[in-house]
Design an enzyme around this catalytic site. Sequence first.
Site, PDB file in Angstrom:
ATOM      1  N   CYS A  53       0.815  -1.220   0.000  1.00 50.92           N
ATOM      2  CA  CYS A  53       0.000   0.000   0.000  1.00 50.92           C
ATOM      3  C   CYS A  53       0.851   1.274   0.000  1.00 50.92           C
ATOM      4  CB  CYS A  53      -0.895   0.024   1.231  1.00 50.92           C
ATOM      5  SG  CYS A  53      -2.204  -1.201   1.230  1.00 50.92           S
ATOM      6  N   GLU A  55       0.508   4.003   1.855  1.00 48.63           N
ATOM      7  CA  GLU A  55       0.849   4.550   3.177  1.00 48.63           C
ATOM      8  C   GLU A  55       2.107   3.894   3.737  1.00 48.63           C
ATOM      9  OE1 GLU A  55      -2.006   3.349   1.981  1.00 48.63           O
ATOM     10  OE2 GLU A  55      -3.653   3.803   3.353  1.00 48.63           O
TER      11      GLU A  55
HETATM   12  N1  THU Z   1      -4.388   0.335  -1.201  1.00 50.25           N
HETATM   13  C1  THU Z   1      -3.543   1.255  -0.678  1.00 50.25           C
HETATM   14  O1  THU Z   1      -2.498   1.566  -1.273  1.00 50.25           O
HETATM   15  N2  THU Z   1      -3.864   1.823   0.510  1.00 50.25           N
HETATM   16  C2  THU Z   1      -4.995   1.544   1.219  1.00 50.25           C
HETATM   17  O2  THU Z   1      -5.135   1.971   2.350  1.00 50.25           O
HETATM   18  C3  THU Z   1      -6.067   0.761   0.585  1.00 50.25           C
HETATM   19  C4  THU Z   1      -5.602  -0.106  -0.533  1.00 50.25           C
HETATM   20  C5  THU Z   1      -4.050  -0.289  -2.476  1.00 50.25           C
HETATM   21  C6  THU Z   1      -3.688  -1.757  -2.375  1.00 50.25           C
HETATM   22  C7  THU Z   1      -4.008  -2.245  -3.770  1.00 50.25           C
HETATM   23  O3  THU Z   1      -2.885  -1.998  -4.597  1.00 50.25           O
HETATM   24  C8  THU Z   1      -5.135  -1.346  -4.234  1.00 50.25           C
HETATM   25  O4  THU Z   1      -5.139  -0.228  -3.358  1.00 50.25           O
HETATM   26  C9  THU Z   1      -6.501  -2.007  -4.197  1.00 50.25           C
HETATM   27  O5  THU Z   1      -6.775  -2.547  -2.942  1.00 50.25           O
END
Ligand code: THU
Length: 133
Positions: A53, A55
């Site tokens: 992710c 963050e």
């Molecule tokens: N994702 C994030 O980068 N941060 C979050 O807090 C929620 C989900 C990303 C993970 C994945 O690559 C995409 O969003 C779909 O879930």
Amino acid sequence: MDKKELIIKAKEARALSYSPYSHFAVGAAVLTKDGQVFVGANIENSSYPLCMCAERNALYNAMMHGYKKDDFVALALSADTDQPCSPCGACRQVISELFPRKAPIYMSNLKGDEQETNIDELLPFAFSGDDLK
Ligand code: THU
């Protein structure tokens, strides 16, 4: 750097997302006490559980530049969501360990909606290293 500027950095970081599977770009930006900004975007993998992710990438980016929990003053994230994009559960656990409990987290989306919170609100009763003692 104020709240608006940090959110813009998070939005800009979405351009660095590698998300060919979800097509869902997320950007994040962490601000340090000395005014540095470190960004992250989500990086996916064909082996889906390996996706990382935005963050966490932003926090790890800052830490790889020598910054630690008490150096962080704010975190922003943004995605094309209906409501301001909220950190997933895994990110909440990581933020809980690496980011100050009361420091502002600015959730946002591309429509201009913004909501301020902190990890104390997002992950109450968190499991922590203290529980391992
Ligand atoms: N994702 C994030 O980068 N941060 C979050 O807090 C929620 C989900 C990303 C993970 C994945 O690559 C995409 O969003 C779909 O879930």
